[in-house]
Design a protein around this motif. Sequence first.
Motif, PDB file in Angstrom:
ATOM      1  N   THR A  89       0.858  -1.261   0.034  1.00  0.00           N
ATOM      2  CA  THR A  89       0.052   0.158  -0.082  1.00  0.00           C
ATOM      3  C   THR A  89       0.810   1.401  -0.034  1.00  0.00           C
ATOM      4  O   THR A  89       0.499   2.154  -0.776  1.00  0.00           O
ATOM      5  N   HIS A  90       2.115   1.019   0.704  1.00  0.00           N
ATOM      6  CA  HIS A  90       2.926   2.353   0.694  1.00  0.00           C
ATOM      7  C   HIS A  90       3.471   2.628  -0.793  1.00  0.00           C
ATOM      8  O   HIS A  90       3.471   3.718  -1.069  1.00  0.00           O
ATOM      9  N   THR A  91       3.864   1.636  -1.443  1.00  0.00           N
ATOM     10  CA  THR A  91       4.247   1.878  -3.063  1.00  0.00           C
ATOM     11  C   THR A  91       3.220   2.560  -3.688  1.00  0.00           C
ATOM     12  O   THR A  91       3.053   3.516  -4.404  1.00  0.00           O
ATOM     13  N   LEU A  92       1.944   1.919  -3.641  1.00  0.00           N
ATOM     14  CA  LEU A  92       0.828   2.399  -4.236  1.00  0.00           C
ATOM     15  C   LEU A  92       0.556   3.718  -4.176  1.00  0.00           C
ATOM     16  O   LEU A  92       0.334   4.798  -4.987  1.00  0.00           O
ATOM     17  N   ARG A  93       0.399   4.119  -2.892  1.00  0.00           N
ATOM     18  CA  ARG A  93       0.429   5.700  -2.489  1.00  0.00           C
ATOM     19  C   ARG A  93       1.467   6.724  -2.928  1.00  0.00           C
ATOM     20  O   ARG A  93       1.340   7.482  -3.343  1.00  0.00           O
ATOM     21  N   TYR A  94       2.646   6.036  -2.792  1.00  0.00           N
ATOM     22  CA  TYR A  94       4.032   6.798  -3.254  1.00  0.00           C
ATOM     23  C   TYR A  94       3.422   6.993  -4.873  1.00  0.00           C
ATOM     24  O   TYR A  94       4.049   8.027  -5.094  1.00  0.00           O
ATOM     25  N   TYR A  95       3.350   5.838  -5.433  1.00  0.00           N
ATOM     26  CA  TYR A  95       3.214   6.204  -6.955  1.00  0.00           C
ATOM     27  C   TYR A  95       1.936   7.051  -7.297  1.00  0.00           C
ATOM     28  O   TYR A  95       2.267   7.800  -8.340  1.00  0.00           O
ATOM     29  N   GLU A  96       1.282   6.990  -6.549  1.00  0.00           N
ATOM     30  CA  GLU A  96       0.019   7.943  -6.813  1.00  0.00           C
ATOM     31  C   GLU A  96       0.539   9.399  -6.664  1.00  0.00           C
ATOM     32  O   GLU A  96       0.351  10.484  -7.691  1.00  0.00           O
ATOM     33  N   ARG A  97       1.256   9.627  -5.347  1.00  0.00           N
ATOM     34  CA  ARG A  97       1.781  10.998  -5.231  1.00  0.00           C
ATOM     35  C   ARG A  97       2.775  11.502  -6.160  1.00  0.00           C
ATOM     36  O   ARG A  97       2.621  12.731  -6.463  1.00  0.00           O
ATOM     37  N   ILE A  98       3.591  10.789  -6.745  1.00  0.00           N
ATOM     38  CA  ILE A  98       4.418  11.003  -7.690  1.00  0.00           C
ATOM     39  C   ILE A  98       4.097  11.070  -9.370  1.00  0.00           C
ATOM     40  O   ILE A  98       4.642  11.634  -9.965  1.00  0.00           O
ATOM     41  N   GLY A  99       2.725  10.634  -9.396  1.00  0.00           N
ATOM     42  CA  GLY A  99       2.058  10.770 -10.720  1.00  0.00           C
ATOM     43  C   GLY A  99       2.252   9.447 -11.613  1.00  0.00           C
ATOM     44  O   GLY A  99       1.886   9.319 -12.840  1.00  0.00           O
ATOM     45  N   LEU A 100       2.657   8.247 -11.066  1.00  0.00           N
ATOM     46  CA  LEU A 100       2.698   7.093 -11.918  1.00  0.00           C
ATOM     47  C   LEU A 100       1.455   6.509 -11.856  1.00  0.00           C
ATOM     48  O   LEU A 100       0.965   5.822 -12.971  1.00  0.00           O
ATOM     49  N   LEU A 101       0.598   6.934 -10.968  1.00  0.00           N
ATOM     50  CA  LEU A 101      -0.977   6.332 -10.838  1.00  0.00           C
ATOM     51  C   LEU A 101      -1.825   7.447 -10.936  1.00  0.00           C
ATOM     52  O   LEU A 101      -1.193   8.450 -10.312  1.00  0.00           O
ATOM     53  N   PRO A 102      -2.703   7.691 -11.633  1.00  0.00           N
ATOM     54  CA  PRO A 102      -3.644   8.837 -11.730  1.00  0.00           C
ATOM     55  C   PRO A 102      -4.285   9.027 -10.108  1.00  0.00           C
ATOM     56  O   PRO A 102      -4.606   7.894  -9.270  1.00  0.00           O
ATOM     57  N   TYR A 103      -4.820  10.069  -9.984  1.00  0.00           N
ATOM     58  CA  TYR A 103      -5.451  10.637  -8.815  1.00  0.00           C
ATOM     59  C   TYR A 103      -6.769   9.552  -8.715  1.00  0.00           C
ATOM     60  O   TYR A 103      -7.365   9.549  -9.690  1.00  0.00           O
ATOM     61  N   VAL A 104      -6.885   8.872  -7.732  1.00  0.00           N
ATOM     62  CA  VAL A 104      -8.158   8.022  -7.375  1.00  0.00           C
ATOM     63  C   VAL A 104      -9.224   8.856  -6.522  1.00  0.00           C
ATOM     64  O   VAL A 104      -8.941   9.276  -5.401  1.00  0.00           O
ATOM     65  N   PRO A 105     -10.462   8.837  -6.936  1.00  0.00           N
ATOM     66  CA  PRO A 105     -11.357   9.382  -6.072  1.00  0.00           C
ATOM     67  C   PRO A 105     -11.641   8.741  -4.949  1.00  0.00           C
ATOM     68  O   PRO A 105     -11.138   7.492  -4.687  1.00  0.00           O
ATOM     69  N   ARG A 106     -11.975   9.464  -3.846  1.00  0.00           N
ATOM     70  CA  ARG A 106     -12.185   8.682  -2.455  1.00  0.00           C
ATOM     71  C   ARG A 106     -13.815   8.579  -2.053  1.00  0.00           C
ATOM     72  O   ARG A 106     -14.308   9.667  -2.326  1.00  0.00           O
TER      73      ARG A 106
END
Length: 75
Positions: A14-31
Motif C-alpha cells: 500500500t505504501h508503494t501504491l500511495r507513493y506511485y500516486e503521489r509522484i504521478g505514476l498512478l492517476p489520482y483516485v477518487p475517495r
Amino acid sequence: MKIGDLAKRTGMSTHTLRYYERIGLLPYVPRSSSQREYDESILPWIEFLGRLKTTGMPIRDMVRYAGLRAKGPVG
C-alpha cells in the motif's frame, strides 16, 4: 476496490501504491469516505509498472513514461 485489496492483487505494498500516486505514476483516485476507491481498469497499468521496475528503470524515467502515456498517441 480499496487500496489494501489492490495491494493484494498486484503484489505491491500500500505504501508503494500511495507513493506511485503521489509522484504521478498512478492517476489520482477518487475517495469515498476518505478511502481510495480503485477501479479494476488500473490493474494492467500497475502490472506494467511492475515490469518496468523489474528492468531496473529509474523512477524518474517511469514518471516520464507515464506522462507521455497520459498525453496519448502522437499525431
